[in-house]
Design a protein around this motif. Structure first.
Motif, mmCIF file in Angstrom:
data_model
loop_
_atom_site.group_PDB
_atom_site.id
_atom_site.type_symbol
_atom_site.label_atom_id
_atom_site.label_comp_id
_atom_site.label_asym_id
_atom_site.label_seq_id
_atom_site.Cartn_x
_atom_site.Cartn_y
_atom_site.Cartn_z
ATOM 1 N N PHE A 12 -21.684 -0.631 35.088
ATOM 2 C CA PHE A 12 -20.906 -0.386 36.310
ATOM 3 C C PHE A 12 -19.610 -1.206 36.327
ATOM 4 O O PHE A 12 -19.155 -1.632 37.390
ATOM 5 N N SER A 13 -19.028 -1.434 35.171
ATOM 6 C CA SER A 13 -17.849 -2.278 35.076
ATOM 7 C C SER A 13 -16.933 -1.728 33.995
ATOM 8 O O SER A 13 -17.393 -1.070 33.053
ATOM 9 N N ARG A 14 -15.631 -2.007 34.122
ATOM 10 C CA ARG A 14 -14.689 -1.588 33.079
ATOM 11 C C ARG A 14 -14.750 -2.583 31.922
ATOM 12 O O ARG A 14 -13.810 -3.301 31.625
ATOM 13 N N GLN A 15 -15.912 -2.581 31.317
ATOM 14 C CA GLN A 15 -16.208 -3.399 30.149
ATOM 15 C C GLN A 15 -17.159 -2.616 29.257
ATOM 16 O O GLN A 15 -17.706 -1.587 29.659
ATOM 17 N N LEU A 16 -17.378 -3.129 28.057
ATOM 18 C CA LEU A 16 -18.261 -2.442 27.123
ATOM 19 C C LEU A 16 -19.686 -2.381 27.664
ATOM 20 O O LEU A 16 -20.201 -3.342 28.215
ATOM 21 N N ALA A 17 -20.318 -1.228 27.474
ATOM 22 C CA ALA A 17 -21.732 -1.037 27.781
ATOM 23 C C ALA A 17 -22.337 -0.343 26.557
ATOM 24 O O ALA A 17 -21.854 -0.563 25.447
ATOM 25 N N SER A 18 -23.384 0.453 26.718
ATOM 26 C CA SER A 18 -24.006 1.254 25.647
ATOM 27 C C SER A 18 -23.598 0.786 24.247
ATOM 28 O O SER A 18 -22.792 1.439 23.591
ATOM 29 N N PRO A 19 -24.157 -0.308 23.768
ATOM 30 C CA PRO A 19 -23.619 -0.940 22.556
ATOM 31 C C PRO A 19 -23.904 -0.221 21.247
ATOM 32 O O PRO A 19 -23.168 -0.407 20.275
ATOM 33 N N PHE A 20 -24.942 0.590 21.175
ATOM 34 C CA PHE A 20 -25.375 1.069 19.864
ATOM 35 C C PHE A 20 -24.405 2.034 19.180
ATOM 36 O O PHE A 20 -24.247 1.967 17.955
ATOM 37 N N PRO A 21 -23.714 2.925 19.903
ATOM 38 C CA PRO A 21 -22.682 3.716 19.204
ATOM 39 C C PRO A 21 -21.597 2.836 18.594
ATOM 40 O O PRO A 21 -21.166 3.074 17.456
ATOM 41 N N LEU A 22 -21.160 1.808 19.331
ATOM 42 C CA LEU A 22 -20.125 0.908 18.809
ATOM 43 C C LEU A 22 -20.640 0.121 17.610
ATOM 44 O O LEU A 22 -19.966 0.021 16.575
ATOM 45 N N LEU A 23 -21.832 -0.466 17.713
ATOM 46 C CA LEU A 23 -22.380 -1.246 16.605
ATOM 47 C C LEU A 23 -22.580 -0.375 15.368
ATOM 48 O O LEU A 23 -22.341 -0.819 14.235
ATOM 49 N N SER A 24 -23.005 0.869 15.568
ATOM 50 C CA SER A 24 -23.205 1.776 14.437
ATOM 51 C C SER A 24 -21.880 2.112 13.774
ATOM 52 O O SER A 24 -21.786 2.160 12.531
ATOM 53 N N ALA A 25 -20.845 2.351 14.588
ATOM 54 C CA ALA A 25 -19.533 2.673 14.020
ATOM 55 C C ALA A 25 -18.982 1.504 13.216
ATOM 56 O O ALA A 25 -18.431 1.682 12.122
ATOM 57 N N ILE A 26 -19.135 0.287 13.745
ATOM 58 C CA ILE A 26 -18.676 -0.901 13.016
ATOM 59 C C ILE A 26 -19.489 -1.072 11.736
ATOM 60 O O ILE A 26 -18.946 -1.364 10.662
ATOM 61 N N GLY A 27 -20.797 -0.883 11.839
ATOM 62 C CA GLY A 27 -21.644 -1.006 10.658
ATOM 63 C C GLY A 27 -21.261 -0.040 9.559
ATOM 64 O O GLY A 27 -21.353 -0.358 8.373
ATOM 65 N N ALA A 28 -20.810 1.158 9.933
ATOM 66 C CA ALA A 28 -20.433 2.170 8.949
ATOM 67 C C ALA A 28 -19.086 1.869 8.298
ATOM 68 O O ALA A 28 -18.831 2.328 7.181
ATOM 69 N N LYS A 29 -18.234 1.087 8.965
ATOM 70 C CA LYS A 29 -16.887 0.834 8.445
ATOM 71 C C LYS A 29 -16.727 -0.552 7.827
ATOM 72 O O LYS A 29 -15.638 -0.905 7.377
ATOM 73 N N THR A 30 -17.787 -1.350 7.841
ATOM 74 C CA THR A 30 -17.734 -2.696 7.274
ATOM 75 C C THR A 30 -18.849 -2.852 6.250
ATOM 76 O O THR A 30 -19.719 -1.984 6.119
ATOM 77 N N ASN A 31 -18.831 -3.989 5.560
ATOM 78 C CA ASN A 31 -19.807 -4.198 4.500
ATOM 79 C C ASN A 31 -20.603 -5.489 4.617
ATOM 80 O O ASN A 31 -21.728 -5.567 4.138
ATOM 81 N N LYS A 32 -20.010 -6.535 5.221
ATOM 82 C CA LYS A 32 -20.647 -7.846 5.205
ATOM 83 C C LYS A 32 -20.837 -8.451 6.594
ATOM 84 O O LYS A 32 -21.797 -9.186 6.816
ATOM 85 N N ILE A 33 -19.944 -8.186 7.503
ATOM 86 C CA ILE A 33 -19.935 -8.886 8.780
ATOM 87 C C ILE A 33 -21.183 -8.534 9.599
ATOM 88 O O ILE A 33 -21.629 -7.380 9.611
ATOM 89 N N GLU A 34 -21.768 -9.554 10.250
ATOM 90 C CA GLU A 34 -22.878 -9.291 11.164
ATOM 91 C C GLU A 34 -22.353 -8.567 12.401
ATOM 92 O O GLU A 34 -21.240 -8.829 12.862
ATOM 93 N N VAL A 35 -23.146 -7.649 12.930
ATOM 94 C CA VAL A 35 -22.764 -6.920 14.141
ATOM 95 C C VAL A 35 -23.844 -7.149 15.183
ATOM 96 O O VAL A 35 -25.037 -7.044 14.894
ATOM 97 N N GLY A 36 -23.418 -7.519 16.390
ATOM 98 C CA GLY A 36 -24.434 -7.865 17.367
ATOM 99 C C GLY A 36 -23.955 -7.823 18.791
ATOM 100 O O GLY A 36 -22.844 -7.397 19.104
ATOM 101 N N THR A 37 -24.824 -8.299 19.671
ATOM 102 C CA THR A 37 -24.555 -8.319 21.105
ATOM 103 C C THR A 37 -24.832 -9.708 21.643
ATOM 104 O O THR A 37 -25.588 -10.484 21.079
#
Length: 340
Positions: free
Chosen positions: A52-77
């Motif tokens: 309910f805020s103009r901030q990031l929510a529903s994290p899994f689409p974003l984390l998946s997209a980052i995971g697909a475009k990177t190789n080493k960096i940890e992705v998290g919340t």
């Protein structure tokens, strides 16, 4: 060595000074920043979750997209409010995101903080059981989530399924081996840090915690970390836990840095209330010339106790400036403190 990541709250607003004017801006820039951060040698890309805020929510689409475009960096919340979550559906989402990233998901969860609307979790279809608080509901959702991450079958298969089943009870799919050990709990108190240790979760401690003895923030946080580690040892877990702390840290190396953050160097710990009758201590921001910053950070007990440092970033200032913020810490500060 200390792992260094960034933590973005993912703000956006249709304001002339913002580089993130829309939700799309924030999402796409978050991906670009994670890619650039990996190239710099940053260890983690973490994102806060608010509803309910103009901030990031529903994290899994974003984390998946980052995971697909990177190789080493940890992705998290840091963190997902479990009062709003369906634990079983979350197991599926988390498993898919972890597999896409090749096992780099570091998922921070918690019972949540005060939100934008009153009892927002009710709009998501959740209500505490009789005699249960919303905090207890969040922790129970977390326990259900942890239990189903183990990959052990629990659901009775249909006698006439659409597709053949493996023998025995069925588990949720996709299952990602090892993800259970990469779940973190965001603890605001010593008691919840102990609870996290007992349940085999790593510890995330942010820029605030409940005030439990009136001491400076970094000392209370260091005490919390030591209490967590002792509880972990007592619980008899067979692996070493991880601990992260969050900080707002800015090395003032350009006139633009001084314009944006020069005044934050004068900040100090503050005390206030984030919930009725629950006094909290808020950690100060660090902003100074690199040589002064090194001296100040060397005195921070909680950073010394943690293996991971999450740098809160001003995401609204755009990708290029945030790359500069991160590279300034890695180049001018981290080596002198033994972090690199």
């Amino acid at each position: 060595m200390k792992k260094i990541g960034f933590l973005s709250f993912g703000h956006w607003s249709d304001h002339p000074s913002y580089g993130t004017r829309t939700a799309g801006d924030t999402l796409l820039q978050s991906i670009d920043l994670a890619v650039a951060a990996e190239e710099l040698g940053v260890d983690g890309a973490y994102f806060r979750v608010h509803h309910f805020s103009r901030q990031l929510a529903s994290p899994f689409p974003l984390l998946s997209a980052i995971g697909a475009k990177t190789n080493k960096i940890e992705v998290g919340t840091g963190v997902i409010d479990m009062r709003y979550e369906n634990p079983l559906y979350m197991v599926e989402d988390a498993g898919a995101a972890d597999l896409i990233s090749g096992g780099r998901l570091q998922l921070g969860i918690s019972r949540g903080s005060p939100e934008q609307v009153i009892e927002g979790w009710r709009y998501f279809g959740f209500e505490p059981a009789e005699g249960e608080t919303d905090a207890e509901m969040g922790r129970n959702h977390a326990l259900q989530f942890l239990q189903r991450l183990d990959g052990i079958g629990f659901a009775e298969p249909h006698p006439y399924p659409m597709f053949p089943n493996p023998p025995g009870l069925l588990r949720l799919e996709p299952h990602s081996e090892g993800l259970r050990e990469r779940i973190w709990w965001g603890a605001a108190s010593n008691a919840t840090a102990v609870w996290a240790a007992e349940n085999g979760m790593n510890l995330q401690s942010s820029t605030l915690k409940f005030d439990e003895n009136g001491k400076p923030f970094h000392i209370q946080q260091a005490e919390q970390i030591r209490i967590f580690k002792e509880a972990w040892k007592k619980a008899g877990h067979q692996r070493e836990p991880r601990v992260s702390v969050s900080r707002s840290i800015f090395a003032l190396v350009t006139d633009q840095d001084r314009y944006y953050f020069g005044q934050q160097g004068k900040s100090a710990d503050s005390f206030g209330y984030i919930e009725p009758e629950k006094r909290a201590v808020f950690g100060k921001s660090y902003a100074a010339e690199p040589d002064q910053l090194i001296k100040q950070l060397a005195q921070d007990e909680a950073i010394r106790e943690a293996d991971t440092l999450l740098l809160t970033i001003p995401n609204t200032l755009g990708v290029d400036y945030n790359v500069h913020v991160l590279s300034s810490i890695l180049e001018h500060v981290a080596p002198a403190l033994g972090w690199r």
